[in-house]
Design a protein around this motif. Structure first.
Motif, PDB file in Angstrom:
ATOM      1  N   SER A 144       3.934 -30.757   1.424  1.00 27.88           N
ATOM      2  CA  SER A 144       3.680 -30.775   2.877  1.00 27.88           C
ATOM      3  C   SER A 144       4.370 -29.616   3.585  1.00 27.88           C
ATOM      4  N   PRO A 145       3.827 -28.409   3.497  1.00 25.17           N
ATOM      5  CA  PRO A 145       4.480 -27.240   4.110  1.00 25.17           C
ATOM      6  C   PRO A 145       4.375 -27.201   5.630  1.00 25.17           C
ATOM      7  N   ASN A 146       3.484 -28.011   6.211  1.00 25.97           N
ATOM      8  CA  ASN A 146       3.246 -27.945   7.656  1.00 25.97           C
ATOM      9  C   ASN A 146       3.943 -29.048   8.441  1.00 25.97           C
ATOM     10  N   LEU A 147       4.890 -29.746   7.815  1.00 28.21           N
ATOM     11  CA  LEU A 147       5.571 -30.850   8.488  1.00 28.21           C
ATOM     12  C   LEU A 147       6.300 -30.347   9.727  1.00 28.21           C
ATOM     13  N   ARG A 148       6.134 -31.079  10.834  1.00 27.06           N
ATOM     14  CA  ARG A 148       6.792 -30.723  12.095  1.00 27.06           C
ATOM     15  C   ARG A 148       7.825 -31.775  12.510  1.00 27.06           C
ATOM     16  N   LEU A 149       7.592 -33.040  12.149  1.00 26.26           N
ATOM     17  CA  LEU A 149       8.476 -34.126  12.572  1.00 26.26           C
ATOM     18  C   LEU A 149       8.872 -34.968  11.365  1.00 26.26           C
ATOM     19  N   LEU A 150      10.182 -35.160  11.187  1.00 29.11           N
ATOM     20  CA  LEU A 150      10.704 -35.988  10.101  1.00 29.11           C
ATOM     21  C   LEU A 150      11.688 -36.984  10.700  1.00 29.11           C
ATOM     22  N   ASP A 151      11.315 -38.256  10.706  1.00 31.80           N
ATOM     23  CA  ASP A 151      12.139 -39.309  11.300  1.00 31.80           C
ATOM     24  C   ASP A 151      12.640 -40.236  10.205  1.00 31.80           C
ATOM     25  N   LEU A 152      13.933 -40.122   9.896  1.00 34.20           N
ATOM     26  CA  LEU A 152      14.557 -40.927   8.845  1.00 34.20           C
ATOM     27  C   LEU A 152      15.704 -41.753   9.418  1.00 34.20           C
ATOM     28  N   ARG A 153      15.577 -42.178  10.663  1.00 34.48           N
ATOM     29  CA  ARG A 153      16.630 -42.982  11.281  1.00 34.48           C
ATOM     30  C   ARG A 153      16.840 -44.270  10.493  1.00 34.48           C
ATOM     31  N   GLY A 154      18.100 -44.570  10.230  1.00 36.33           N
ATOM     32  CA  GLY A 154      18.424 -45.775   9.484  1.00 36.33           C
ATOM     33  C   GLY A 154      18.367 -45.616   7.976  1.00 36.33           C
ATOM     34  N   CYS A 155      17.948 -44.459   7.509  1.00 39.76           N
ATOM     35  CA  CYS A 155      17.845 -44.218   6.060  1.00 39.76           C
ATOM     36  C   CYS A 155      19.176 -43.637   5.573  1.00 39.76           C
ATOM     37  N   ALA A 156      20.142 -44.508   5.340  1.00 38.67           N
ATOM     38  CA  ALA A 156      21.516 -44.080   5.070  1.00 38.67           C
ATOM     39  C   ALA A 156      21.693 -43.446   3.698  1.00 38.67           C
ATOM     40  N   ARG A 157      20.723 -43.577   2.822  1.00 38.92           N
ATOM     41  CA  ARG A 157      20.843 -43.005   1.483  1.00 38.92           C
ATOM     42  C   ARG A 157      20.415 -41.533   1.431  1.00 38.92           C
ATOM     43  N   ILE A 158      19.845 -41.047   2.507  1.00 39.72           N
ATOM     44  CA  ILE A 158      19.384 -39.659   2.560  1.00 39.72           C
ATOM     45  C   ILE A 158      20.577 -38.727   2.766  1.00 39.72           C
ATOM     46  N   THR A 159      20.598 -37.606   2.044  1.00 42.96           N
ATOM     47  CA  THR A 159      21.648 -36.601   2.203  1.00 42.96           C
ATOM     48  C   THR A 159      21.026 -35.240   2.509  1.00 42.96           C
ATOM     49  N   PRO A 160      21.786 -34.341   3.141  1.00 47.55           N
ATOM     50  CA  PRO A 160      21.262 -32.993   3.404  1.00 47.55           C
ATOM     51  C   PRO A 160      20.803 -32.279   2.138  1.00 47.55           C
ATOM     52  N   ALA A 161      21.542 -32.471   1.046  1.00 51.20           N
ATOM     53  CA  ALA A 161      21.163 -31.814  -0.211  1.00 51.20           C
ATOM     54  C   ALA A 161      19.779 -32.246  -0.665  1.00 51.20           C
ATOM     55  N   GLY A 162      19.392 -33.464  -0.307  1.00 52.62           N
ATOM     56  CA  GLY A 162      18.079 -33.959  -0.698  1.00 52.62           C
ATOM     57  C   GLY A 162      16.954 -33.424   0.153  1.00 52.62           C
ATOM     58  N   LEU A 163      17.285 -32.832   1.311  1.00 56.72           N
ATOM     59  CA  LEU A 163      16.255 -32.325   2.220  1.00 56.72           C
ATOM     60  C   LEU A 163      16.116 -30.806   2.193  1.00 56.72           C
ATOM     61  N   GLN A 164      17.126 -30.109   1.681  1.00 56.97           N
ATOM     62  CA  GLN A 164      17.118 -28.649   1.812  1.00 56.97           C
ATOM     63  C   GLN A 164      16.009 -27.967   1.026  1.00 56.97           C
ATOM     64  N   ASP A 165      15.473 -28.627  -0.011  1.00 54.02           N
ATOM     65  CA  ASP A 165      14.432 -27.993  -0.815  1.00 54.02           C
ATOM     66  C   ASP A 165      13.017 -28.381  -0.398  1.00 54.02           C
ATOM     67  N   LEU A 166      12.877 -29.123   0.692  1.00 55.25           N
ATOM     68  CA  LEU A 166      11.539 -29.463   1.164  1.00 55.25           C
ATOM     69  C   LEU A 166      10.779 -28.190   1.522  1.00 55.25           C
ATOM     70  N   PRO A 167       9.470 -28.156   1.285  1.00 54.34           N
ATOM     71  CA  PRO A 167       8.703 -26.918   1.485  1.00 54.34           C
ATOM     72  C   PRO A 167       8.428 -26.563   2.942  1.00 54.34           C
ATOM     73  N   CYS A 168       8.662 -27.507   3.871  1.00 53.99           N
ATOM     74  CA  CYS A 168       8.381 -27.222   5.278  1.00 53.99           C
ATOM     75  C   CYS A 168       9.420 -26.255   5.841  1.00 53.99           C
ATOM     76  N   ARG A 169       8.955 -25.183   6.446  1.00 50.93           N
ATOM     77  CA  ARG A 169       9.843 -24.147   6.961  1.00 50.93           C
ATOM     78  C   ARG A 169       9.952 -24.152   8.477  1.00 50.93           C
ATOM     79  N   GLU A 170       9.111 -24.941   9.165  1.00 52.36           N
ATOM     80  CA  GLU A 170       9.090 -24.885  10.628  1.00 52.36           C
ATOM     81  C   GLU A 170       9.212 -26.284  11.231  1.00 52.36           C
ATOM     82  N   LEU A 171      10.167 -27.038  10.746  1.00 50.22           N
ATOM     83  CA  LEU A 171      10.404 -28.385  11.265  1.00 50.22           C
ATOM     84  C   LEU A 171      10.895 -28.306  12.712  1.00 50.22           C
ATOM     85  N   GLU A 172      10.325 -29.135  13.587  1.00 56.36           N
ATOM     86  CA  GLU A 172      10.677 -29.112  15.004  1.00 56.36           C
ATOM     87  C   GLU A 172      11.516 -30.316  15.429  1.00 56.36           C
ATOM     88  N   GLN A 173      11.353 -31.441  14.747  1.00 60.80           N
ATOM     89  CA  GLN A 173      12.105 -32.641  15.098  1.00 60.80           C
ATOM     90  C   GLN A 173      12.666 -33.280  13.825  1.00 60.80           C
TER      91      GLN A 173
END
Length: 300
Positions: A144-173
């Motif tokens: 999903s390279p065109n992702l603009r909004l990612l809402d993971l509120r309450g998802c306490a198991r998520i870490t920054p290291a797990g998100l840094q390799d996502l292919p979306c380069r222009e996330l807005e929210q």
């Protein structure tokens, strides 16, 4: 009858309705090829409806939302991520709101799914403990390279290291706020700069409320907004730091570097002077906060 009589109908909202799943499945079998949007409230009827979607009855579906009541205890929904990607390849918006769901294991040696190449919004926000992990988000968003909004509120198991390799380069929210759901989990104390360095040039809204990042880590993360490509001002207009360890000097710097900042939440921030721990709405209030920080003896 509705599917046959209304040949232009392409959106169906069944939230909080009592329509039986057999009727919905019959409708989708008839009208599925033209369906674009579908809203559902999770119940024992939902499994059959999702089964129809997994069977590719709605190949043009663009919006799918499945939600549940805030205080309702439900049986976890097991969702085969890869099958949904094959059944609804045109999805642009996927919302699984306050839903206790389990991603079905992909199986040994299973090739990655096709992804959601058109996805622009993924919302997995939850008010209770959930099973969303870095691995699950990777399975959902690897295509999903065109992702603009990612809402993971309450998802306490998520870490920054797990998100840094996502292919979306222009996330807005980006919403990573935790609201009392993480009491039993050990939160990451570092890694927030991985997020801001990746998306500082496009982020308009950032929510880190309740996260456990250290003072130094937050300082480095928000410093990413001090220098953006081409010397342009950062796009950031909403920043939620409620309950974090952000310091006065860090707050001053981010306000000064983001002239478009219109919402700033500093409630329950233990490192700030007592009179400034509140939410600021509008340019005037945000600038007033900056003035107070710059003149406060404890901000130095």
């Amino acid at each position: 009858m509705l599917a046959k009589a209304c040949c232009q109908l392409h959106s169906l909202d069944l939230q909080h309705s009592m329509v039986e799943s057999t009727a919905v499945v019959s409708f989708l079998e008839e009208a599925g090829p033209r369906m674009r949007k579908l809203w559902l409230t999770y119940s024992s009827q939902t499994t059959a409806i999702l089964g129809a979607l997994l069977g590719s009855c709605c190949p043009q579906l663009q919006v799918l939302e499945v939600s549940t009541d805030l205080n309702r205890n439900t049986i976890p929904l097991q969702l085969p991520v890869e099958a949904l990607q094959k059944g609804c390849p045109q999805l642009q918006v996927l919302r699984l709101l306050n839903l206790m769901w389990l991603p079905k294991p992909p199986g040994r040696g299973t090739a990655p799914g096709p992804g959601f190449p058109s996805l622009e919004e993924l919302c997995l926000a939850s008010s209770s403990c959930n099973f969303v992990s870095n691995e699950v988000v990777g399975r959902l968003l690897h295509g999903s390279p065109n992702l603009r909004l990612l809402d993971l509120r309450g998802c306490a198991r998520i870490t920054p290291a797990g998100l840094q390799d996502l292919p979306c380069r222009e996330l807005e929210q980006l919403h990573l706020g935790l609201y009392g759901t993480s009491d039993r989990l050990t939160l990451a104390k570092e890694g927030s700069p991985l997020l801001t360095r990746k998306w500082c040039h496009t982020l308009r809204e950032l929510d880190l409320s309740g996260q456990g990042f250290s003072e130094k880590d937050l300082e480095q993360a928000l410093a990413a907004f001090l220098s953006t490509p081409g010397g342009s001002h950062p796009a950031l207009c909403s920043l939620n730091l409620r309950g974090t360890r952000v310091t006065p000097s860090t707050v001053s710097s981010v306000i000064s570097s983001c002239p478009g900042l219109l919402y700033l939440n500093l409630e329950s921030c233990r490192c700030l002077p007592r009179g400034l721990k509140r939410a600021y709405r509008g340019l005037e209030e945000v600038q007033w906060c900056l003035e107070q920080l710059l003149t406060s003896p404890s901000s130095s």
